[in-house]
Write an enzyme that holds these catalytic residues in place. Sequence first.
Site, PDB file in Angstrom:
ATOM      1  N   ASP A 136       0.799  -1.706 -13.879  1.00 19.50           N
ATOM      2  CA  ASP A 136       1.824  -0.559 -14.162  1.00 19.50           C
ATOM      3  C   ASP A 136       1.785  -0.637 -15.563  1.00 19.50           C
ATOM      4  O   ASP A 136       3.262  -0.766 -16.242  1.00 19.50           O
ATOM      5  CB  ASP A 136       3.092  -1.125 -13.376  1.00 19.50           C
ATOM      6  CG  ASP A 136       3.804   0.293 -13.358  1.00 19.50           C
ATOM      7  OD1 ASP A 136       3.500   1.378 -13.527  1.00 19.50           O
ATOM      8  OD2 ASP A 136       5.183  -0.034 -12.952  1.00 19.50           O
ATOM      9  N   ASP A 160      15.865   0.216 -15.434  1.00 15.91           N
ATOM     10  CA  ASP A 160      15.741   0.536 -13.971  1.00 15.91           C
ATOM     11  C   ASP A 160      14.103   0.686 -13.613  1.00 15.91           C
ATOM     12  O   ASP A 160      13.732   2.149 -13.854  1.00 15.91           O
ATOM     13  CB  ASP A 160      16.626   1.575 -13.302  1.00 15.91           C
ATOM     14  CG  ASP A 160      16.539   1.328 -11.739  1.00 15.91           C
ATOM     15  OD1 ASP A 160      16.265   0.204 -11.098  1.00 15.91           O
ATOM     16  OD2 ASP A 160      17.294   2.316 -10.884  1.00 15.91           O
ATOM     17  N   GLY A 188      12.799  -3.518  -9.450  1.00 13.41           N
ATOM     18  CA  GLY A 188      14.165  -4.080  -9.817  1.00 13.41           C
ATOM     19  C   GLY A 188      14.770  -3.563 -11.166  1.00 13.41           C
ATOM     20  O   GLY A 188      14.201  -2.724 -11.812  1.00 13.41           O
ATOM     21  N   GLY A 225       9.870  -0.667 -11.880  1.00 14.08           N
ATOM     22  CA  GLY A 225       9.256  -1.130 -10.687  1.00 14.08           C
ATOM     23  C   GLY A 225       9.931  -2.377 -10.173  1.00 14.08           C
ATOM     24  O   GLY A 225      10.097  -3.435 -11.034  1.00 14.08           O
ATOM     25  N   VAL A 284      16.881  -4.128 -14.631  1.00 13.60           N
ATOM     26  CA  VAL A 284      16.955  -5.118 -15.627  1.00 13.60           C
ATOM     27  C   VAL A 284      18.594  -5.105 -16.247  1.00 13.60           C
ATOM     28  O   VAL A 284      18.884  -4.389 -16.676  1.00 13.60           O
ATOM     29  CB  VAL A 284      15.886  -4.932 -16.617  1.00 13.60           C
ATOM     30  CG1 VAL A 284      16.097  -6.122 -17.471  1.00 13.60           C
ATOM     31  CG2 VAL A 284      14.497  -5.023 -15.994  1.00 13.60           C
ATOM     32  N   LEU A 319      19.701  -2.491 -18.580  1.00 11.88           N
ATOM     33  CA  LEU A 319      18.440  -2.181 -19.638  1.00 11.88           C
ATOM     34  C   LEU A 319      17.661  -1.086 -19.183  1.00 11.88           C
ATOM     35  O   LEU A 319      17.072  -0.535 -19.842  1.00 11.88           O
ATOM     36  CB  LEU A 319      18.004  -3.456 -20.437  1.00 11.88           C
ATOM     37  CG  LEU A 319      18.724  -4.667 -20.865  1.00 11.88           C
ATOM     38  CD1 LEU A 319      17.963  -5.752 -21.004  1.00 11.88           C
ATOM     39  CD2 LEU A 319      19.141  -3.759 -22.239  1.00 11.88           C
TER      40      LEU A 319
END
Length: 667
Positions: free
Chosen positions: A466, A350, A354, A352, A356, A348
């Site tokens: 973030d 990419d 990692g 902060g 998803v 879904l």
Amino acid sequence: MYSQNISKLHSHICIFFIFIIFFTFSAQKNLALDPKFKACAPQTCGNGPNISYPFWVSHQQESYCGYPNFQINCTHKNPILTISNHDYIIKEIIYSNHLLLVANAAVYNDDDDCPAPRHNLSLDRTPFQYSSDHIDFSFFYNCSSELPESIYTFPVNCASNTTNHSFALFHKEALEKMNYSSDWCQSSVDVAVDMAEDVSFASLLDMTYVEILKMGFFLSWTAHGCSNCQGSGGRCGYDNNEFVCFCHDRPHMKTCDDENGINWRTKIIIGVVATFAGVVIMCLIFFIYQRRIKKPPASSYVKSRDVSSDTFSSVKDVERGSTYLGVHIFDYDELVKATNNFDSSKELGDGGFGTVYYGKLCDGRVVAVKRLYENNYRRVEQFMNEVEILARLRHQNLVSLYGCTTRRSRELLLVYEYIPNGTVADHLHGERAKPKEMPWSTRMNIAIETAAALSYLHASDVVHRDVKTNNILLDNNFCVKVADFGLSRLFPTDVTHISTSPQGTPGYVDPDYHHCYQLTSKSDVFSFGVVLVELISSLPAVDITRHRHEINLSTMAINRIQNHALHELVDSSLGFDSDFKVRKMITAVAELAFQCLQSEKEMRPSMTDVVEELERIRSKDYKADEAEEKITSADELVLLKSGPLTLSPDSETSNLVSWSTTPNESG
Ligand SMILES: *[C@@H]1O[C@H](CO)[C@@H](O)[C@H](O)[C@H]1NC(C)=O
Ligand SMILES: *[C@@H]1O[C@H](CO)[C@@H](O)[C@H](O)[C@H]1NC(C)=O
Ligand SMILES: *[C@@H]1O[C@H](CO)[C@@H](O)[C@H](O)[C@H]1NC(C)=O
Ligand SMILES: *[C@@H]1O[C@H](CO)[C@@H](O)[C@H](O)[C@H]1NC(C)=O
């Protein structure tokens, strides 16, 4: 009979001493260091980083201390790694993350009078990969003309003369848009650059191409992991084409633990314990004989306490579909199945910390699974505590965190509620952007709901850190779900400044961060200001193809608002010129954004102030204003004709300095 017993006792003592000698001997034998273990001690080269497996320094270490492709030459006190026949200086190695920071060696060579790179670096057939957030820096050589002013270039004078121009630039896609044909330049080369965190996009423009190349770029590497071997006291290596763990005694397969799972330290401990036990037993026997007591004391003497049950084993006990410290623990294998083994087509995003993935649990629930990059997480208890804090945060505009896997499983995964309709960034200027799909009323809603979620986070003592339109998700009704909050809480704060755990995203980062290296709730307010400007303008937060002073949207917005040229910033499809109410609301939101973007954090409003102000802007009755304006505008026809409406200077300045003292004075 008594003397017979005494002689028996003597023979026991003899056996006992043989015992001691045997264990002392075996311990001594284990303490003599294996030569390969010694040979692979970490080395340095000049002021460079410590070098150990999978890297090895030629002439200082043996080749079996690392992999062939990881050979480092120590030249002029610089650690040089050769990748695809090109030399790179190693600036930093982060072993825990399998990351190294390298820079083109030519830019450090004072004898090279034109260190501009002439070759693309190919990572095919190497164990290295680019990190996900590098940017391309493109060099163009011997071009027949210069570029227009609007595209910022870095001259490469050493490769230019009066007829041929050579330069470098970011974002070469801008050239395609301007129809430069491929034969316009003789050659071109792309170089990866990773922005050091203390470098802002603005300061980039004051740098030369050499300084930019010196920032270097991160590569990740693939090699057999070393933590188990190192954890057992060994040093990793690669001997006879296979991974080995050199230990004090001899090379082992994986760790210094023996085939029976006993390592040399345990042996010494067992030796000591056995000696001690021997003494105790001797004394006991002596005691028994002396007192002629027929009944030996109960075995409670040697009753041992079970000290092995620590938090790890209790985590293990509840691994399957249970909770630990109030956090739901998911079964790792179930999540592997749910995401079809992390199928890249189910990715879904990419972001902060990692990547998803979309997943479907056995019970039918649809989830988003975040696979954290390998990183040095906080200790397990602290980590679970933080996850618990994040999982407890419940707000209609926050993505719910359902739980995680344990750190004992192969990887750490966080499981979130799945939100189907993409991000605000997608809808504003990304792949889902469609004209007129997000009218002003929807954008106003997004602003209010995002502000409400952030205000809730701040009230719960969590700083998002973030905030950006990529982290604001939308459901099918365009309701907001803020994602990725507080993740940096899961990592220790003392990581180095170029660690991969992001502290904000370029374009959104609080300028004050560079003074104190701390992101506060007021930093979230700054980032939210950038989000407001994106909602008004539909422009991305950073665009390197914009004019050099306007690469950061925040700077561009401040310039336009200060110069009373708001209409140049606003997305023209929103009805700013045609709809009085929309114009008034956008103007008011721009003023609020202006306050959020103040570089002094004390000047910015709090998130609660922002929510109140946004609510006020939305619910205000603009009819009265409109009637009033019609009357006065007859007199000021000339002014209105000179351009679309601009900010009223008095209301703007009166609000600018008022937040720190009287935050609610507005209107
Ligand atoms: C290298 O290792 C030594 C000893 O382990 C340590 O004291 C030193 O700080 C390390 N240097 C770097 C640059 O990491
Ligand atoms: C400029 O450089 C190019 C390539 O290096 C060369 O072909 C050309 O003759 C040079 N022009 C002048 C005027 O020196
Ligand atoms: C580039 O070419 C395309 C098609 O030939 C044209 O539509 C477009 O306007 C051109 N762009 C510029 C900046 O000249
Ligand atoms: C480097 O790669 C770019 C595309 O990625 C290509 O256009 C260029 O010609 C390559 N340069 C060289 C010297 O191979």
